[in-house]
Design an enzyme around this catalytic site. Structure first.
Site, PDB file in Angstrom:
ATOM      1  N   ASP A  37       0.854  -1.197   0.000  1.00 21.47           N
ATOM      2  CA  ASP A  37       0.000   0.000   0.000  1.00 21.47           C
ATOM      3  C   ASP A  37       0.885   1.241   0.000  1.00 21.47           C
ATOM      4  O   ASP A  37       1.985   1.233   0.574  1.00 21.47           O
ATOM      5  CB  ASP A  37      -0.899   0.005   1.246  1.00 21.47           C
ATOM      6  CG  ASP A  37      -2.132   0.900   1.071  1.00 21.47           C
ATOM      7  OD1 ASP A  37      -3.246   0.343   0.975  1.00 21.47           O
ATOM      8  OD2 ASP A  37      -1.969   2.137   1.022  1.00 21.47           O
ATOM      9  N   ASP A  57       3.920   1.615  -4.431  1.00 26.95           N
ATOM     10  CA  ASP A  57       3.082   2.380  -5.356  1.00 26.95           C
ATOM     11  C   ASP A  57       2.879   1.496  -6.588  1.00 26.95           C
ATOM     12  O   ASP A  57       3.831   1.199  -7.311  1.00 26.95           O
ATOM     13  CB  ASP A  57       3.799   3.685  -5.731  1.00 26.95           C
ATOM     14  CG  ASP A  57       2.991   4.513  -6.730  1.00 26.95           C
ATOM     15  OD1 ASP A  57       1.989   3.992  -7.282  1.00 26.95           O
ATOM     16  OD2 ASP A  57       3.362   5.677  -6.957  1.00 26.95           O
ATOM     17  N   VAL A  58       1.639   1.081  -6.828  1.00 23.70           N
ATOM     18  CA  VAL A  58       1.392   0.102  -7.896  1.00 23.70           C
ATOM     19  C   VAL A  58       1.692   0.637  -9.292  1.00 23.70           C
ATOM     20  O   VAL A  58       1.807  -0.139 -10.234  1.00 23.70           O
ATOM     21  CB  VAL A  58      -0.051  -0.463  -7.849  1.00 23.70           C
ATOM     22  CG1 VAL A  58      -0.277  -1.265  -6.593  1.00 23.70           C
ATOM     23  CG2 VAL A  58      -1.092   0.650  -8.018  1.00 23.70           C
ATOM     24  N   SER A 136     -15.079  -2.491 -11.486  1.00 27.02           N
ATOM     25  CA  SER A 136     -16.174  -1.776 -10.817  1.00 27.02           C
ATOM     26  C   SER A 136     -17.407  -1.800 -11.708  1.00 27.02           C
ATOM     27  O   SER A 136     -17.295  -1.890 -12.941  1.00 27.02           O
ATOM     28  CB  SER A 136     -15.768  -0.320 -10.570  1.00 27.02           C
ATOM     29  OG  SER A 136     -16.896   0.444 -10.193  1.00 27.02           O
ATOM     30  N   TYR A 149     -12.326   7.011 -14.345  1.00 28.67           N
ATOM     31  CA  TYR A 149     -12.485   5.785 -13.548  1.00 28.67           C
ATOM     32  C   TYR A 149     -13.235   4.709 -14.336  1.00 28.67           C
ATOM     33  O   TYR A 149     -12.841   3.532 -14.347  1.00 28.67           O
ATOM     34  CB  TYR A 149     -13.223   6.164 -12.267  1.00 28.67           C
ATOM     35  CG  TYR A 149     -13.390   5.090 -11.228  1.00 28.67           C
ATOM     36  CD1 TYR A 149     -12.368   4.799 -10.317  1.00 28.67           C
ATOM     37  CD2 TYR A 149     -14.586   4.388 -11.112  1.00 28.67           C
ATOM     38  CE1 TYR A 149     -12.545   3.826  -9.332  1.00 28.67           C
ATOM     39  CE2 TYR A 149     -14.770   3.428 -10.128  1.00 28.67           C
ATOM     40  CZ  TYR A 149     -13.750   3.156  -9.246  1.00 28.67           C
ATOM     41  OH  TYR A 149     -13.934   2.192  -8.269  1.00 28.67           O
ATOM     42  N   LYS A 153     -11.677   1.151 -15.298  1.00 24.53           N
ATOM     43  CA  LYS A 153     -12.287  -0.069 -14.749  1.00 24.53           C
ATOM     44  C   LYS A 153     -12.800  -0.983 -15.859  1.00 24.53           C
ATOM     45  O   LYS A 153     -12.803  -2.203 -15.706  1.00 24.53           O
ATOM     46  CB  LYS A 153     -13.413   0.299 -13.777  1.00 24.53           C
ATOM     47  CG  LYS A 153     -12.914   0.915 -12.461  1.00 24.53           C
ATOM     48  CD  LYS A 153     -11.933   0.006 -11.744  1.00 24.53           C
ATOM     49  CE  LYS A 153     -11.837   0.278 -10.253  1.00 24.53           C
ATOM     50  NZ  LYS A 153     -10.798  -0.562  -9.613  1.00 24.53           N
TER      51      LYS A 153
HETATM   52  P1  NAD Z   1     -10.118   2.883  -0.323  1.00 25.58           P
HETATM   53  O1  NAD Z   1      -9.861   4.260  -0.779  1.00 25.58           O
HETATM   54  O2  NAD Z   1     -10.874   2.678   0.942  1.00 25.58           O
HETATM   55  O3  NAD Z   1      -8.737   2.081  -0.234  1.00 25.58           O
HETATM   56  C1  NAD Z   1      -7.829   2.107  -1.307  1.00 25.58           C
HETATM   57  C2  NAD Z   1      -6.442   1.743  -0.819  1.00 25.58           C
HETATM   58  O4  NAD Z   1      -5.563   1.802  -1.953  1.00 25.58           O
HETATM   59  C3  NAD Z   1      -5.877   2.694   0.239  1.00 25.58           C
HETATM   60  O5  NAD Z   1      -5.328   1.955   1.308  1.00 25.58           O
HETATM   61  C4  NAD Z   1      -4.807   3.480  -0.523  1.00 25.58           C
HETATM   62  O6  NAD Z   1      -3.713   3.889   0.290  1.00 25.58           O
HETATM   63  C5  NAD Z   1      -4.360   2.455  -1.556  1.00 25.58           C
HETATM   64  N1  NAD Z   1      -3.725   3.073  -2.738  1.00 25.58           N
HETATM   65  C6  NAD Z   1      -4.123   4.160  -3.445  1.00 25.58           C
HETATM   66  N2  NAD Z   1      -3.267   4.420  -4.443  1.00 25.58           N
HETATM   67  C7  NAD Z   1      -2.293   3.474  -4.383  1.00 25.58           C
HETATM   68  C8  NAD Z   1      -1.124   3.209  -5.136  1.00 25.58           C
HETATM   69  N3  NAD Z   1      -0.757   3.986  -6.171  1.00 25.58           N
HETATM   70  N4  NAD Z   1      -0.361   2.149  -4.796  1.00 25.58           N
HETATM   71  C9  NAD Z   1      -0.701   1.365  -3.734  1.00 25.58           C
HETATM   72  N5  NAD Z   1      -1.776   1.577  -2.970  1.00 25.58           N
HETATM   73  C10 NAD Z   1      -2.573   2.617  -3.295  1.00 25.58           C
HETATM   74  O7  NAD Z   1     -10.879   2.148  -1.541  1.00 25.58           O
HETATM   75  P2  NAD Z   1     -11.906   0.925  -1.542  1.00 25.58           P
HETATM   76  O8  NAD Z   1     -13.265   1.480  -1.586  1.00 25.58           O
HETATM   77  O9  NAD Z   1     -11.537  -0.070  -0.522  1.00 25.58           O
HETATM   78  O10 NAD Z   1     -11.621   0.356  -3.012  1.00 25.58           O
HETATM   79  C11 NAD Z   1     -10.777  -0.747  -3.259  1.00 25.58           C
HETATM   80  C12 NAD Z   1     -10.886  -1.123  -4.727  1.00 25.58           C
HETATM   81  O11 NAD Z   1     -12.243  -1.458  -5.045  1.00 25.58           O
HETATM   82  C13 NAD Z   1     -10.506   0.021  -5.672  1.00 25.58           C
HETATM   83  O12 NAD Z   1      -9.870  -0.508  -6.809  1.00 25.58           O
HETATM   84  C14 NAD Z   1     -11.843   0.603  -6.044  1.00 25.58           C
HETATM   85  O13 NAD Z   1     -11.789   1.297  -7.248  1.00 25.58           O
HETATM   86  C15 NAD Z   1     -12.686  -0.649  -6.116  1.00 25.58           C
HETATM   87  N6  NAD Z   1     -14.125  -0.392  -5.967  1.00 25.58           N
HETATM   88  C16 NAD Z   1     -14.624   0.186  -4.845  1.00 25.58           C
HETATM   89  C17 NAD Z   1     -15.985   0.416  -4.743  1.00 25.58           C
HETATM   90  C18 NAD Z   1     -16.624   1.041  -3.532  1.00 25.58           C
HETATM   91  O14 NAD Z   1     -17.838   1.318  -3.568  1.00 25.58           O
HETATM   92  N7  NAD Z   1     -15.903   1.264  -2.450  1.00 25.58           N
HETATM   93  C19 NAD Z   1     -16.830   0.074  -5.811  1.00 25.58           C
HETATM   94  C20 NAD Z   1     -16.273  -0.509  -6.943  1.00 25.58           C
HETATM   95  C21 NAD Z   1     -14.918  -0.748  -7.011  1.00 25.58           C
END
Ligand code: NAD
Length: 241
Positions: A37, A57-58, A136, A149, A153
């Protein structure tokens, strides 16, 4: 039941939200879990057991390689890779900056490409592995205010299917999940009015919890889904079905 006993799983963006729920669920099912992370914080301590948390950082291939190396050095390999790290930079096309577009595409699309190709390289040598990519619902239907986004996605679904075809013969499976509205730090920051609008679109009448996405990730990561590859599973409460 321990569906991942003896397996090693890497989860990007695993310090909070859906990623942390996946890390916890996998850990409960017997996996050693390595979180990568941008800000790992105290994720390792919160997880407990056989776990590690690495700053990563991915968007950087070097960082993702180092994350996978850490899993191999500490726990002996990589059986499961979850490409979950994500950000949003919402704005309509009229106001979205190039930077907002590039950042979102870099983290989701390039980040998932890095995680998929570098984990697959390790897994094909071992003759087994499961890769789970977080897409997503936004990538299926396209949401206003999310051209960056939604594009990234949707791209993750294409990437997942192409990668699945390349590595199937090596015993490696690649699948995606398309969550709808899930209660995490990413979504709870949105204004109440927007949240209420979205809720009205959900047949099951509520937002999902991160654990409900984690259970599907567990299914895809484990041998329960041994005959599935190249799929995208919706976890949406029926929204836009
Ligand atoms: P979140 O923001 O709660 O957590 C995301 C995490 O990713 C954080 O810990 C952040 O530090 C980390 N991160 C951000 N950029 C990064 C990078 N460059 N390298 C490494 N780590 C990084 O998000 P979430 O809601 O838990 O979402 C997780 C995944 O699910 C994401 O891909 C998001 O797009 C997808 N998603 C979420 C939802 C939703 O409703 N929450 C819906 C559809 C898809």
């Amino acid at each position: 039941m321990s569906l991942l006993a003896g397996r090693v799983a890497v989860v990007t963006g695993g310090a909070q939200g859906i990623g942390f729920a996946i890390a916890e669920t996998f850990s409960r099912h017997g996996a050693a879990v390595v979180i990568g992370d941008l800000d790992p914080g105290d994720a390792r301590e919160r997880l407990g057991g056989a776990a590690a948390a690495v700053r990563c950082d991915v968007t950087s291939a070097e960082d993702v390689s180092a994350l996978l190396d850490a899993a191999t050095t500490e726990f002996g390999g990589v059986d499961v890779m979850v490409n979950n790290a994500g950000i949003t930079r919402d704005a309509t096309m009229r106001t979205m900056t190039e930077e907002q577009f590039d950042q979102v595409v870099a983290v989701h699309l390039k980040g998932t490409w890095n995680g998929t190709r570098l984990a697959a390289a390790i897994m094909r040598e071992r003759g087994r592995g499961s890769i789970v990519n977080l897409s997503s619902l936004s990538g299926k239907v396209g949401l206003a205010g999310q051209t960056n986004y939604s594009a990234a996605k949707a791209g993750i679904v294409g990437l997942t299917k192409a990668a699945a075809k390349e590595v199937a013969r090596f015993g490696v499976r690649v699948n995606a999940i398309q969550p709808g509205l899930i209660r995490t730090p990413m979504t709870t920051a949105m204004p109440e009015r927007v949240w209420d609008q979205k809720m009205a679109e959900i047949p099951l009448g509520r937002a999902g919890e991160p654990e409900e996405v984690a259970e599907v990730a567990l299914f895809l990561a484990s041998d329960m889904s041994s005959y599935m590859t190249g799929t995208a599973l919706e976890v949406t409460g029926g929204r836009f079905m």
